[in-house]
Design an enzyme around this catalytic site. Structure first.
Site, PDB file in Angstrom:
ATOM      1  N   HIS A 112      33.325  43.370  32.943  1.00  0.00           N
ATOM      2  CA  HIS A 112      31.890  43.126  33.135  1.00  0.00           C
ATOM      3  C   HIS A 112      31.078  43.924  32.116  1.00  0.00           C
ATOM      4  O   HIS A 112      30.101  43.424  31.547  1.00  0.00           O
ATOM      5  CB  HIS A 112      31.460  43.551  34.546  1.00  0.00           C
ATOM      6  N   GLU A 136      32.035  36.013  37.268  1.00  0.00           N
ATOM      7  CA  GLU A 136      33.180  36.585  37.960  1.00  0.00           C
ATOM      8  C   GLU A 136      34.487  36.019  37.411  1.00  0.00           C
ATOM      9  O   GLU A 136      35.471  36.753  37.246  1.00  0.00           O
ATOM     10  CB  GLU A 136      33.079  36.332  39.469  1.00  0.00           C
ATOM     11  N   HIS A 166      38.816  44.559  35.749  1.00  0.00           N
ATOM     12  CA  HIS A 166      37.779  43.564  36.025  1.00  0.00           C
ATOM     13  C   HIS A 166      36.384  44.161  35.818  1.00  0.00           C
ATOM     14  O   HIS A 166      35.521  43.533  35.188  1.00  0.00           O
ATOM     15  CB  HIS A 166      37.932  43.063  37.469  1.00  0.00           C
ATOM     16  N   GLU A 167      36.161  45.355  36.330  1.00  0.00           N
ATOM     17  CA  GLU A 167      34.843  45.982  36.197  1.00  0.00           C
ATOM     18  C   GLU A 167      34.533  46.346  34.754  1.00  0.00           C
ATOM     19  O   GLU A 167      33.400  46.204  34.287  1.00  0.00           O
ATOM     20  CB  GLU A 167      34.756  47.224  37.093  1.00  0.00           C
TER      21      GLU A 167
END
Length: 294
Positions: free
Chosen positions: A134, A204, A130-131
């Protein structure tokens, strides 16, 4: 291009808040705070990642110190087609994580000590995916600048309040009153935080979706989010920092037990989990998880 426009607008709005502080203090402060806003613009763009990492006392760890963590970051960043981000650990028992850096070439992934204790290897890999999403999506610059600028505005407002209260009221028409300084200490940080709320929560969802594709395991990220939601409620952060809350994978103030949790830049965890489980059931990602910790 969209993120570049957002960055320019964000810097402009945050600068306006800072200059407004100077205007509220008196005409004689406008030039000073205008110069301060310019300096903070430059600092926020080039040093926002260092500011945020310093605020949370994050320390970079080497592959020797955290071999499994580095292997997962290397594998996932390779899948994403970006340079391997630097890896930092935050000395905080609350389980959480964030990414920072102005572009993929300066990317950083930071995790707390708490998250490494709470999550399984598979779940932690989902969070790292997930990071890294980003960073891949290039949306961390906007949120990092917002966090750095909000932290700076909060510090300036508190410094002004302190000077006004303990310096006493001035007979000079350009001077600041103690009451005005106290009002600024309350209003300015709230204004900076409200600006952060304007950053789209859709980022998100996008990071969840891309992270699930990178890891090939949306169920792992869904499970991690559920655990983190409970974890942050049980373990409060070492210090409440609304200015940087938007950076984390889950809202660190969710368990703060105060109005701080109202200022959330995150969509609900329930909705995020539901979307990820829907991805898993529809077969939109192929399972690609293998152990890399050994």
């Amino acid at each position: 291009m969209k993120n570049q426009i957002k960055t320019i607008l964000l810097l402009g709005v945050m600068s306006a808040i800072l200059v407004s502080i100077g205007g509220a203090l008196g005409p004689g402060y406008l030039v000073l705070f205008g110069v301060l806003a310019l300096a903070m613009n430059l600092g926020a763009y080039f040093m926002s990642d260092r500011i945020v990492l310093a605020v949370h006392r994050a320390a970079e760890v080497s592959p020797f110190e955290a071999p499994g963590l580095h292997r997962m970051v290397e594998e996932l960043s390779s899948r994403a087609g970006i340079p391997k981000p630097r890896v930092y650990v935050i000395p905080d028992a609350q389980p959480n994580a964030f990414a920072t850096g102005r572009n993929p070439e300066h990317g950083v992934v930071a995790v707390t000590e708490g998250i490494m204790q709470l999550l399984s290897e598979r779940e932690l890999r989902g969070v790292l995916a997930h990071e890294i999403a980003h960073i891949k999506n290039r949306d961390i610059l906007v949120s990092t600048i917002a966090a750095a600028f909000a932290s700076g505005i909060t510090w300036v407002a508190h410094a002004v309040s302190f000077a006004g209260i303990f310096g006493g009221a001035s007979d000079d028409e350009d001077g600041a009153s103690p009451l005005g300084g106290l009002a600024l200490a309350i209003v300015a940080p709230i204004a900076a935080t409200l600006v952060q709320l304007g950053i789209s929560r859709s980022r998100e969802y996008m990071a969840d979706e891309l992270g699930a594709k990178l890891s090939g395991d949306p169920e792992a990220l869904a499970s991690a989010l559920s655990k983190l939601e409970h974890g942050v409620a049980l373990v409060p952060p070492e210090a409440a920092r609304p200015a940087t809350a938007s950076l984390f994978i889950v809202n660190p103030l969710a368990g703060a037990g105060s109005v701080l949790k109202w200022f959330s830049t995150h969509p609900t965890t329930e909705e995020r989990v539901s979307r990820l489980l829907s991805m898993a059931s529809s077969g939109r990602t192929a399972r690609g998880w293998t152990s890399v910790m050994a």
